[in-house]
Each structure stands twice: as structure tokens, then as C-alpha cells.
Scaffold this motif. Structure first.
Motif, short mmCIF file in Angstrom:
data_model
loop_
_atom_site.label_atom_id
_atom_site.label_comp_id
_atom_site.label_asym_id
_atom_site.label_seq_id
_atom_site.Cartn_x
_atom_site.Cartn_y
_atom_site.Cartn_z
N ALA A 1 -12.07 -5.01 3.17
CA ALA A 1 -11.66 -6.13 4.01
C ALA A 1 -10.16 -6.42 3.90
N ILE A 2 -9.49 -5.80 2.95
CA ILE A 2 -8.04 -5.97 2.81
C ILE A 2 -7.36 -5.30 4.01
N ASP A 3 -6.42 -6.01 4.63
CA ASP A 3 -5.73 -5.47 5.81
C ASP A 3 -5.16 -4.08 5.55
N GLY A 4 -5.48 -3.15 6.42
CA GLY A 4 -4.96 -1.80 6.35
C GLY A 4 -5.80 -0.83 5.53
N SER A 5 -6.90 -1.31 4.93
CA SER A 5 -7.72 -0.44 4.09
C SER A 5 -8.31 0.71 4.88
N THR B 1 3.13 5.99 -3.17
CA THR B 1 3.60 5.73 -1.82
C THR B 1 3.77 7.05 -1.09
N LEU B 2 3.03 7.20 0.00
CA LEU B 2 3.14 8.37 0.86
C LEU B 2 3.85 7.96 2.15
N GLY B 3 4.14 8.91 3.00
CA GLY B 3 4.81 8.59 4.26
C GLY B 3 4.04 7.60 5.11
N GLY B 4 2.71 7.75 5.17
CA GLY B 4 1.91 6.88 6.02
C GLY B 4 0.88 6.04 5.29
N GLN B 5 0.83 6.16 3.97
CA GLN B 5 -0.21 5.46 3.22
C GLN B 5 0.32 4.94 1.89
N TYR B 6 -0.36 3.92 1.39
CA TYR B 6 -0.21 3.46 0.00
C TYR B 6 -1.53 3.77 -0.69
N LEU C 1 -7.77 2.22 -4.01
CA LEU C 1 -7.68 1.71 -2.64
C LEU C 1 -6.60 2.47 -1.89
N ALA C 2 -6.96 3.03 -0.75
CA ALA C 2 -6.01 3.70 0.13
C ALA C 2 -5.77 2.80 1.34
N LEU C 3 -4.50 2.61 1.66
CA LEU C 3 -4.10 1.70 2.73
C LEU C 3 -3.24 2.43 3.76
N ASP C 4 -3.39 2.05 5.02
CA ASP C 4 -2.51 2.50 6.08
C ASP C 4 -1.20 1.74 5.92
N ARG C 5 -0.13 2.45 5.69
CA ARG C 5 1.16 1.81 5.39
C ARG C 5 1.68 0.94 6.53
N GLY C 6 1.36 1.31 7.75
CA GLY C 6 1.84 0.55 8.91
C GLY C 6 1.09 -0.76 9.13
N ALA D 1 2.11 -6.29 -1.13
CA ALA D 1 2.04 -7.38 -2.10
C ALA D 1 0.70 -8.10 -2.01
N LEU D 2 0.26 -8.39 -0.78
CA LEU D 2 -1.04 -9.06 -0.62
C LEU D 2 -2.19 -8.17 -1.05
N ALA D 3 -2.11 -6.89 -0.75
CA ALA D 3 -3.17 -5.97 -1.15
C ALA D 3 -3.29 -5.92 -2.67
N ARG D 4 -2.17 -5.84 -3.38
CA ARG D 4 -2.20 -5.83 -4.84
C ARG D 4 -2.78 -7.14 -5.37
N HIS D 5 -2.42 -8.25 -4.76
CA HIS D 5 -2.94 -9.55 -5.17
C HIS D 5 -4.46 -9.62 -4.97
N HIS D 6 -4.93 -9.20 -3.82
CA HIS D 6 -6.37 -9.21 -3.54
C HIS D 6 -7.12 -8.25 -4.49
#
Length: 123
Positions: free
Chosen positions: A13-17, A75-80, A98-103, A108-113
């Protein structure tokens, strides 16, 4: 306290997951996973990131650092990719991945969540 299934749903549910897993770094196996894609095989990521965690723990031991890993960010070109070891309630030897879409993600919010999810997780 949250179960593994609830924690995985909260991670997604984290934005960009784009993928989430709870991994045993002793075996390299994902105990649970959600998301992923043909380009993000969470079982392969679990095994590979286990090696990252083990390498960092060995390095800390070699340096004599008496500390704990809070998280590891790749940190990748398109992902965290965030790796967060589970610190309490029987979670020794586990980490959240957790893999996130960097765009689309706010790092910071993802790490906090993710920290909140880790603190509530009960295995």
C-alpha cells in the motif's frame, strides 16, 4: 501486532510499491511475498538480497562495529530497493524487502512507513 499477510499488504500500500517480501536471511527464502512482475522475481530478489545483508553484517563485524543495520537502500535508475532487518519479537534473522518505482515513490515516506510495519510485525 500484525501478521505477515497484513504486513505484506501494508507494504504494497506504500506509494510506488511494486513488490514486497519478508525474507529469512539464514536460508535466503521469502517466507511471504506480494507483487513483483516478470522483471522482478521476488524469490530471486530474496536470495540475492540475503547475500547483501550477510556481506554487510560480515563487514560490520570485521570493522568491530557494535551496531545494527537500520536499513539498506539500493538505488537503481528506475527503482528503489529497501532492505530492513526485523529487530524484535522473534524476527531475528528476517528482513523486509520492498521494491519501489522511483518515479512514483517518496523515499522518505516509504522508509518511515516500512519502519512502522517492521515494528508491528509479529512472526
Amino acid at each position: 501486532m500484525a501478521s505477515m499477510d497484513i504486513s505484506l499488504k501494508e507494504m504494497m500500500a506504500i506509494d510506488g510499491s511494486i513488490g514486497a517480501a519478508i525474507v529469512d536471511h539464514g536460508s535466503g527464502m521469502a517466507l511471504g511475498a506480494l507483487g513483483g512482475s516478470k522483471d522482478l522475481d521476488l524469490q530471486v530478489a530474496a536470495a540475492g538480497n540475503t547475500e547483501v545483508v550477510k556481506a554487510k553484517l560480515r563487514t560490520m563485524d570485521s570493522l568491530g562495529l557494535n551496531d545494527a543495520i537500520e536499513d539498506i537502500l539500493i538505488t537503481l535508475g528506475g527503482q528503489y530497493h529497501i532492505i530492513r532487518p526485523v529487530s524484535g519479537r522473534g524476527g531475528k534473522g528476517l528482513f523486509l524487502y520492498l521494491a519501489l518505482d522511483r518515479g512514483r515513490a517518496n523515499l522518505a515516506l516509504a522508509r518511515h512507513h516500512l519502519k512502522g510495519i517492521e515494528e508491528k510485525l509479529e512472526i
